[in-house]
Design an enzyme around this catalytic site. Sequence first.
Site, PDB file in Angstrom:
ATOM      1  N   LYS A   6      73.976  26.880  -5.906  1.00  0.00           N
ATOM      2  CA  LYS A   6      75.212  26.440  -6.560  1.00  0.00           C
ATOM      3  C   LYS A   6      75.421  24.963  -6.249  1.00  0.00           C
ATOM      4  O   LYS A   6      75.383  24.550  -5.080  1.00  0.00           O
ATOM      5  CB  LYS A   6      76.361  27.265  -5.977  1.00  0.00           C
ATOM      6  CG  LYS A   6      77.462  27.605  -6.940  1.00  0.00           C
ATOM      7  CD  LYS A   6      78.424  28.571  -6.248  1.00  0.00           C
ATOM      8  CE  LYS A   6      79.546  28.980  -7.142  1.00  0.00           C
ATOM      9  NZ  LYS A   6      80.556  29.756  -6.397  1.00  0.00           N
TER      10      LYS A   6
HETATM   11  O1  G3P Z   1      83.389  31.282  -7.018  1.00  0.00           O
HETATM   12  C1  G3P Z   1      84.434  30.430  -6.760  1.00  0.00           C
HETATM   13  C2  G3P Z   1      85.689  30.639  -7.534  1.00  0.00           C
HETATM   14  O2  G3P Z   1      85.760  31.912  -8.040  1.00  0.00           O
HETATM   15  C3  G3P Z   1      86.912  30.163  -6.780  1.00  0.00           C
HETATM   16  O3  G3P Z   1      88.041  30.959  -6.932  1.00  0.00           O
HETATM   17  O4  G3P Z   1      90.262  31.748  -6.259  1.00  0.00           O
HETATM   18  O5  G3P Z   1      89.207  29.847  -5.001  1.00  0.00           O
HETATM   19  O6  G3P Z   1      90.058  29.527  -7.323  1.00  0.00           O
HETATM   20  P1  G3P Z   1      89.455  30.494  -6.350  1.00  0.00           P
END
Ligand code: G3P
Length: 218
Positions: free
Chosen positions: A84
């Site tokens: 990633k």
């Molecule tokens: O994979 C990363 C992404 O899903 C981040 O999610 O909840 O930190 O905005 P969040």
Amino acid sequence: MKFFLDTANLDEIQKAASIGFLDGVTTNPSLMAKEGIGDQEQRIKEICAITSGPVSAEVIATELDGMISEAHKLSSLAHNVVVKLPLTVSGLEATKTLANDGVKVNLTLVFSPLQALLAAKAGAAYVSPFVGRLDDVGEDGMRLVEEIISIYTNYAYETEIIVASIRSPQHVLRAALIGADISTIPFKVIAQLAQHPLTDKGLAAFLEDHAKAQAKNS
Ligand code: G3P
């Protein structure tokens, strides 16, 4: 639509695998930190031992050479590691090189359709639009996913779209309705997908009626 789990927690990954909802896993430095993990290599190996689906592991380096060497190290951990990288100019440049070397890249932190177009042109295997974070600032995150689907369809790009930063079952529903390839879902939202109050109410009524009928016949 494929279901990835957005976590670095092994119990959650095991549980999702055992209920049959695990097509892959995505992690990031914040999810690793939440588990108290500073060096992610061991945890990535452990996750790859649970699932043979794609497992995204994020690089920490932000400049080109560092990204490329970290990416090669991560991708050597297991056959199903996807590297990633952040969608920056260096991230795009690294993607091009890594894709030519046969390394699968997931370009993350994507907030615009043009960033997603660049990801596809660079040869990314996956692109991760962050829908919840766009909703958080008053935009419609799922609209971004619709636009990316249109662009990728127009030019037959094979980059798969991972709907990320999912906050609720509504995000998963909209992703499925518009044909996104993958949703990466926090464990608590996976649990919510199966729940409906009328299911619980109906089951309670069935069990009550069954008990009444048994009592009558005894
Ligand atoms: O994979 C990363 C992404 O899903 C981040 O999610 O909840 O930190 O905005 P969040």
